[in-house]
Design a protein around this motif. Structure first.
Motif: not given
Length: 456
Positions: A134-140
């Motif tokens: 998985p490519v981990r997607v970040w929020g704030e």
């Protein structure tokens, strides 16, 4: 838009476009984009290498300086876009628990130092671009979702870029690994309205480079999914024919050759006997064959000498071989140049001794400059490119034949003049308009009759 290319939004996707890296691949991609712009298409160049934005900005500025890019904003990068505005990335992220992964991760941060996403660092796997890590997607405040591997990331970005256009989208994919990832099954799927024309840049077989020679795993993997592209673009009819004979007609393909450039600005001032080599000093280019041929040539044409432009791992070996054969004083290693105008102006003859090519740009440049070409008849490119004249083909690997052809060109000025005139005429026939016309034919078929693939 002119009648060369049909109305559409054109995207040109490469792995990376770095000044003075990756040889003719980089130049051919940029030239194609310039030719498309001249035909009225105004393509957007896209890259996916995870470098820093400041480095990409420096590359853009250098390409603009060299006249290979119309403006900095004509070249965009996936990770620069993610840093500047990650909304497209977050919108595409899959919700739910993020799958585990055994790979280490690399953080991609924006200008303020905030993490935007994390990339799995997949090592030791030639199919790293197809991993589902998985490519981990970040929020704030931390990870908010994930994308299934690099394939999911690439498709999410292409979908976001394409969605900004109301016109149909033609994606010209210039890199095999990226192309594989785009048509692989999985989510998010590539938007169904995107047409993919996949270019080729290299010989598809291994030594001894015959049509039925083995292929490496990367080509075999790519051929297995090539029927998912709306068109495959071969550089020469010979390679297209060899592939079709071997694999059948299941892949929709077209011939879209590199065009010859305009004649160089510097007027020809050939130095009698100057043999030009203009390529990387790597084993595949067989510059050692040129040095061996030079030793034979100088037995009857003592004025013969070689100027080698390029750098690489073979440099020391070439120097040692020139010393061994007693021609060191006739071999000048000029190193890399990003502006070969003077080299073409002063060349008496150009020589190419590679084991294999796709369609070497240097042969087209030689013809445009009026410099006769002596080349091994290797796959692919020289035979098709010289079919209209301008050079001599020599049996692949025949050093004596290479020397004989060089002796003829250097020693007979009438022969040289004839080849020079033929080459310039051939270059005018193989111009950008003819290449764009072939690209336009492929684009029309892709737009009118898209192939079936996952998500469409």
């Amino acid at each position: 838009m002119t009648d060369l290319l049909p109305d559409a939004r054109y995207l040109v996707l490469a792995s990376r476009l770095l000044p003075d890296r990756d040889g003719g691949f980089t130049i051919s991609v940029l030239r194609r984009a310039l030719d498309m712009a001249a035909a009225g298409a105004e393509p957007l160049l896209l890259t996916i290498d995870p470098g820093e934005t400041a480095d990409h900005d420096a590359d853009r500025a250098e390409w603009v300086r060299r006249g290979m890019l119309s403006a900095p904003e004509a070249l965009r990068n996936l990770f620069d876009d993610a840093r500047a505005d990650p909304s497209w990335l977050r919108a595409a992220a899959l919700a739910g628990p993020i799958p585990g992964s055994a790979w280490p991760y690399r953080q991609i941060r924006d200008a303020a130092g905030a993490t935007v996403l994390e990339l799995p660092v997949v090592s030791g796997d030639p199919a790293w671009h197809l991993t589902d890590a998985p490519v981990r997607v970040w929020g704030e405040d931390g990870p908010i979702g994930w994308l299934p591997g690099y394939a999911g990331l690439y498709r999410a970005w292409i979908n976001a870029v394409a969605a900004r256009s109301d016109d149909p989208v033609v994606l010209v994919c210039e890199a095999r690994q990226v192309g594989e990832a785009l048509v692989a099954p999985g989510e998010p799927a590539l938007a169904p309205g995107i047409r993919i024309l996949h270019t080729t840049h290299a010989c598809h077989v291994l030594a001894p480079f015959h049509p039925d020679s083995p292929m490496d795993a990367a080509w075999e993997r790519w051929f297995a999914v090539a029927d998912g592209f709306d068109g495959v673009l071969w550089l020469t009819p010979t390679q297209q024919s060899d592939v079709e004979r071997r694999l059948g007609g299941g892949i929709r393909s077209f011939v879209v050759p590199h065009p010859a450039p305009d004649a160089p600005a510097l007027a020809p001032a050939p130095v009698h006997g100057r043999i030009l080599v203009l390529n990387s000093l790597i084993p595949r280019k067989r510059v050692d064959h040129v040095i061996r041929a030079l030793a034979i040539v100088r037995e009857t044409r003592p004025e013969a000498h070689v100027h080698v432009y390029g750098d690489g791992v073979e440099r020391e070996r070439i120097v040692a071989l020139a010393d061994e054969l007693g021609v060191a004083e006739a071999v000048v290693l000029r190193g890399h140049t990003s502006d070969p105008g003077e080299a073409w102006s002063e060349a008496d003859v150009f020589v190419l001794a590679s084991t294999n090519e796709g369609q070497p740009l240097v042969v087209l440049e030689a013809l445009a400059a009026g410099v006769p070409v002596v080349s091994y008849d290797m796959p692919y490119g020289p035979r098709d490119t010289l079919a209209r004249g301008g050079g001599a083909l020599v049996a692949d690997g025949d050093v004596d034949g290479l020397a004989a052809a060089l002796v003829e060109v250097i020693g007979d000025r009438m022969v040289r003049d004839r080849l020079s005139i033929e080459g310039q005429a051939a270059a005018q026939d193989m111009d950008a308009a003819s290449s764009m016309r072939a690209l336009g034919d492929a684009a029309r078929v892709a737009l009118d009759d898209p192939v079936a693939r996952p998500g469409r």
